[in-house]
Design an enzyme around this catalytic site. Structure first.
Site, mmCIF file in Angstrom:
data_model
loop_
_atom_site.group_PDB
_atom_site.id
_atom_site.type_symbol
_atom_site.label_atom_id
_atom_site.label_comp_id
_atom_site.label_asym_id
_atom_site.label_seq_id
_atom_site.Cartn_x
_atom_site.Cartn_y
_atom_site.Cartn_z
ATOM 1 N N CYS A 111 -3.023 4.753 8.364
ATOM 2 C CA CYS A 111 -3.207 4.184 9.700
ATOM 3 C C CYS A 111 -2.078 4.585 10.621
ATOM 4 O O CYS A 111 -2.214 4.537 11.834
ATOM 5 C CB CYS A 111 -3.273 2.675 9.617
ATOM 6 N N ASN A 135 0.816 -1.221 0.000
ATOM 7 C CA ASN A 135 0.000 0.000 0.000
ATOM 8 C C ASN A 135 0.848 1.268 0.000
ATOM 9 O O ASN A 135 0.394 2.307 -0.467
ATOM 10 C CB ASN A 135 -0.966 -0.002 1.188
#
Ligand SMILES: *Cc1c(COP(=O)(O)O)cnc(C)c1O
Length: 393
Positions: free
Chosen positions: A327, A153
């Site tokens: 995150c 990612n």
């Protein structure tokens, strides 16, 4: 050039819900809100739409509908696969994963380690790729599961899942892959890949947040992680999130149709952006290999500047990008992915990820290329002299 209202270059964090997807799900909030497990027609009808959505997401990855377990998100899918592999093989405790996984894996595995399960976080090379020979050597007789993400990612680096699957077959070990970033950007075919478990998350695919799936290959033993009602053929308790599942089905259909666009138009836009930055701003380098990489992702190190400052000034210009994973943003720790690739903490802290989607335009790319050089120059002018030198390791 007029400034676009919102220049969204953070599609690996989440994506815009496609208008077609919103249209598909609304009837299931407004009218067909029954419980699919109910016996009366008003509920049962909903079940038919669930089946249809299941068939659509199965088609996206060339699975059978009964191999699909809907979950609440990619995180739950990853946790569930690891949980199941350990629960169904009580004599095997070891998990082999990599140092660059999403925190959904890294943190779950770190917890397992605390509870006494040996975990190997296999290191990566400076280009972000795995040394497959060393990887195979890390498999042990007590390895319950190999869990390797398909596409990263943060960097977009694509791991050779087919080769890793062949290694796992040879060693007789179960394989899970986190394909959250791969779906919609690469062709996903579970038959061809021969993996045992595969995770997807709908919100990375132009569907809403809060819905994911775990593919569980036929005849692979499975133990549920969320325990309750008999939903998902006993594999995941909890009343089905019908509207989101329908949305996921529609998004899967669109993703299949739009895959060629990702491969060509999105890739060309990403390359235009990347080449524009590397060629137009001194002291910039790509993090990770050029290929094999997702067509939509680019991760650039800016020497002598902090990502935080860049992101703030980009935000003022209406541009959304990110440093590493959403995150972990907000923490001062440098990205664990870039660190695992051997980047210094300073380099990791000066790195920005741009991730595109089919909704990005050439005008948006040019808008970023117009603003970014000035932003970097401004930040460098105000930073300490020794960090000003565009040198990177
Ligand atoms: C976003 C992401 C996840 C987590 O998915 P959620 O649905 O947000 O829980 C897992 N793995 C990767 C690679 C991701 O990009």
């Amino acid at each position: 050039m007029n400034s676009p209202a919102l220049c969204y270059f953070d599609n690996n964090a989440t994506t815009r819900v496609a208008p077609e997807v919103v249209d598909a799900m609304l009837p299931f909030l407004r009218e067909h809100w029954g419980n699919p497990s109910s016996t009366y027609a008003f509920g049962r009808q909903v079940g038919g739409h669930l089946d249809e959505a299941r068939a659509r997401v199965a088609a996206l990855i060339n699975a059978e509908p009964r191999e699909i377990v809907f979950t609440s998100c990619g995180t739950e899918s990853n946790n569930s696969a690891i949980h199941s592999a350990l629960a169904t093989q009580p004599d095997k405790r070891h998990v082999l994963t990599t140092a660059v996984e999403h925190s959904a894996n890294i943190k779950y595995c770190a917890l397992l380690q605390k509870q006494g399960c040996p975990v190997t976080f296999q290191p990566v090379e400076p280009d972000g790729l795995l040394d497959l020979q060393r990887f195979e050597q890390a498999i042990r007789p007590d390895t319950a599961l190999v869990s390797v993400m398909w596409a990263n990612n943060e960097t977009g680096i694509v791991f050779p899942i087919r080769e890793i699957a062949a290694i796992c077959r040879r060693q007789g070990v179960l394989l899970h892959t986190d394909a959250v970033q791969a779906a919609g950007k690469l062709k996903v075919d579970v038959r061809e890949l021969d993996v045992d478990f595969l995770s997807l998350s709908a919100h990375k695919l132009h569907a809403p947040k809060g819905i994911g799936l775990l593919y569980v290959k036929r005849r692979v033993k499975y133990q549920p992680y969320v325990i309750g009602g008999g939903q998902e053929r006993g594999r995941r308790g909890g009343t089905e999130n019908v509207a989101n599942i329908v949305a996921f089905g529609r998004a899967a259909e669109l993703a299949m149709a739009r895959l060629p666009d990702e491969e060509t138009r999105v890739r060309a836009l990403r390359d235009r952006l990347e080449e524009g930055i590397l060629g137009g701003i001194p002291g910039t380098t790509r993090n990770g290999a050029r290929e094999p990489r997702l067509p939509n992702t680019c991760n650039i190190a800016f020497a002598g500047v902090e990502a935080e400052g860049i992101l703030m000034l980009l935000d003022h210009a209406g541009i959304c990008a990110s440093s590493g994973s959403a995150c972990t943003t907000g923490s001062l720790d440098p990205s664990h992915v870039l660190t695992a690739m051997g980047c210094s903490a300073a380099r990791a802290r000066g790195s920005i990820r741009f991730s595109l989607s089919i909704y990005n335009t050439e005008a948006e790319v040019d808008y970023v290329l117009k603003h970014l050089p000035g932003i970097i120059a401004r930040l460098r002018a105000s930073s300490p002299v020794e960090e000003n030198i565009p040198a990177l390791q």
